[in-house]
Design an enzyme around this catalytic site. Structure first.
Site, PDB file in Angstrom:
ATOM      1  NE  ARG A   6      -3.508   0.278   2.370  1.00 19.22           N
ATOM      2  CZ  ARG A   6      -4.382   0.645   3.280  1.00 19.22           C
ATOM      3  NH1 ARG A   6      -4.675  -0.151   4.273  1.00 19.22           N
ATOM      4  NH2 ARG A   6      -4.962   1.823   3.217  1.00 19.22           N
ATOM      5  NE  ARG A  62       0.798   1.973 -19.048  1.00 19.11           N
ATOM      6  CZ  ARG A  62       0.811   0.954 -18.205  1.00 19.11           C
ATOM      7  NH1 ARG A  62       1.927   0.510 -17.714  1.00 19.11           N
ATOM      8  NH2 ARG A  62      -0.314   0.350 -17.864  1.00 19.11           N
ATOM      9  CB  CYS A  74      -6.947   5.664 -12.654  1.00 17.18           C
ATOM     10  SG  CYS A  74      -5.231   6.100 -12.809  1.00 17.18           S
ATOM     11  CD  GLU A  77     -10.280   5.468  -1.687  1.00 13.25           C
ATOM     12  OE1 GLU A  77     -10.651   4.757  -0.727  1.00 13.25           O
ATOM     13  OE2 GLU A  77      -9.409   5.113  -2.489  1.00 13.25           O
ATOM     14  NE  ARG A  89      -7.050   6.201   0.766  1.00 17.99           N
ATOM     15  CZ  ARG A  89      -7.830   7.282   0.844  1.00 17.99           C
ATOM     16  NH1 ARG A  89      -8.292   7.848  -0.267  1.00 17.99           N
ATOM     17  NH2 ARG A  89      -8.144   7.790   2.014  1.00 17.99           N
ATOM     18  CE1 TYR A 107      -1.266   4.641   3.765  1.00 18.16           C
ATOM     19  CE2 TYR A 107       0.480   3.240   4.612  1.00 18.16           C
ATOM     20  CZ  TYR A 107      -0.796   3.391   4.117  1.00 18.16           C
ATOM     21  OH  TYR A 107      -1.597   2.300   3.972  1.00 18.16           O
ATOM     22  NE  ARG A 115      -3.551   0.905   8.904  1.00 17.95           N
ATOM     23  CZ  ARG A 115      -3.544  -0.384   8.579  1.00 17.95           C
ATOM     24  NH1 ARG A 115      -4.179  -0.806   7.508  1.00 17.95           N
ATOM     25  NH2 ARG A 115      -2.926  -1.261   9.339  1.00 17.95           N
TER      26      ARG A 115
END
Length: 122
Positions: A6, A62, A74, A77, A89, A107, A115
């Protein structure tokens, strides 16, 4: 073994250059911290909050040598009230022999709020 890595970051405005630069920084940090080779990547899913519409962040992948054939998508959210704004994210699915606790989730910016228990400073 297949593992998910993540990552998230935030930007200050809905600008194509800023979004692509932030995504590039995040992806390269995920690659660096987890020693990722493109041939080990199964897929990359990138989500953005509904306030980021200037570009597709996946365009960055790319431009990375060897990543042309990595499947990338893509998505938007879920717009949860009071959630973190201007957030990108990434969920990178990779083949690795690393144990789950050795995966480095990344992050950056304000996304450390998402998180803090997974945030590692290297």
């Amino acid at each position: 073994m297949i593992r998910g890595i993540r990552g998230a970051t935030t930007v200050n405005e809905n600008d194509e250059t800023i979004i692509l630069q932030a995504t590039d920084e995040l992806v390269h940090e995920m690659i660096r911290q987890n020693d990722i080779r493109p041939e080990d990547v199964v897929q990359v899913i990138i989500t953005v909050t509904e306030d980021l519409t200037a570009t597709f962040p996946a365009k960055v992948l790319r431009t990375i040598e060897g990543w042309m054939h990595v499947p990338v998508m893509c998505m938007l959210e879920i717009p949860v009230p009071n959630s973190l704004k201007r957030c990108i994210r990434i969920m990178m699915t990779v083949q690795t022999n690393e144990k789950q606790e050795h995966i480095h989730h990344v992050y950056l910016g304000e996304s450390v709020k998402l998180r803090p228990d997974l945030t590692k400073i290297d």
